[in-house]
Design a protein around this motif. Sequence first.
Motif, PDB file in Angstrom:
ATOM      1  N   ASP A 146       7.310  -0.148   2.346  1.00  0.00           N
ATOM      2  CA  ASP A 146       6.457   0.978   2.744  1.00  0.00           C
ATOM      3  C   ASP A 146       5.672   0.692   4.017  1.00  0.00           C
TER       4      ASP A 146
ATOM      5  N   TYR B 224       4.156   7.459   4.526  1.00  0.00           N
ATOM      6  CA  TYR B 224       5.555   7.329   4.111  1.00  0.00           C
ATOM      7  C   TYR B 224       5.739   7.811   2.669  1.00  0.00           C
ATOM      8  N   ARG B 225       4.872   7.342   1.797  1.00  0.00           N
ATOM      9  CA  ARG B 225       4.970   7.751   0.394  1.00  0.00           C
ATOM     10  C   ARG B 225       4.722   9.251   0.242  1.00  0.00           C
TER      11      ARG B 225
ATOM     12  N   ARG C 294       7.910  11.065   1.479  1.00  0.00           N
ATOM     13  CA  ARG C 294       9.034  10.733   0.596  1.00  0.00           C
ATOM     14  C   ARG C 294       8.807  11.231  -0.828  1.00  0.00           C
ATOM     15  N   ASP C 295       7.650  10.916  -1.396  1.00  0.00           N
ATOM     16  CA  ASP C 295       7.421  11.162  -2.818  1.00  0.00           C
ATOM     17  C   ASP C 295       6.735  12.488  -3.120  1.00  0.00           C
TER      18      ASP C 295
ATOM     19  N   ALA D   3       2.066   3.230   5.221  1.00  0.00           N
ATOM     20  CA  ALA D   3       2.482   3.292   3.813  1.00  0.00           C
ATOM     21  C   ALA D   3       2.081   4.588   3.102  1.00  0.00           C
TER      22      ALA D   3
END
Length: 142
Positions: free
Chosen positions: A48, A25-26, A29-30, A22
Amino acid sequence: MSDAALGLVSYGQTRVLVDDFAPSYRFYRDVLGLPLKHETPGDIPESDDGPYACFSLDGRDLALFTRAYQDAAIGAEHRPREGVDGVVVVLRVADVDKAIEVVRDRGAHIVAEPADQPAWGMRVAHLRAPEGTLIEFCQYDD
């Protein structure tokens, strides 16, 4: 230069192996703002939690994959992060079985024989580079 005997089709992707999916991934992505490759169900995580996500930038893929799943795919015991795989170099080939035989004849250290991975939609095999980097040959239809 492509190797005709190996049947190398293209560079597949760089796969970053993670334990805690998670936050990674964030981050990709972010924080980095990398676009997801596919926006269809099944191609991206439902949450996530992963275990897989593929980002694409300028036609090149960077994927996140949970280390436990990668370990299972090659039949390895899941180990603490220290001294284990962090990246998998993925090379797409025309025929995984033929490519493995070519590199076996060339003295490569094969760690996982060709196997279908239905959840991934491809056939794969794995070998190690001299310093231990995990290399995956994958075969799939566009």
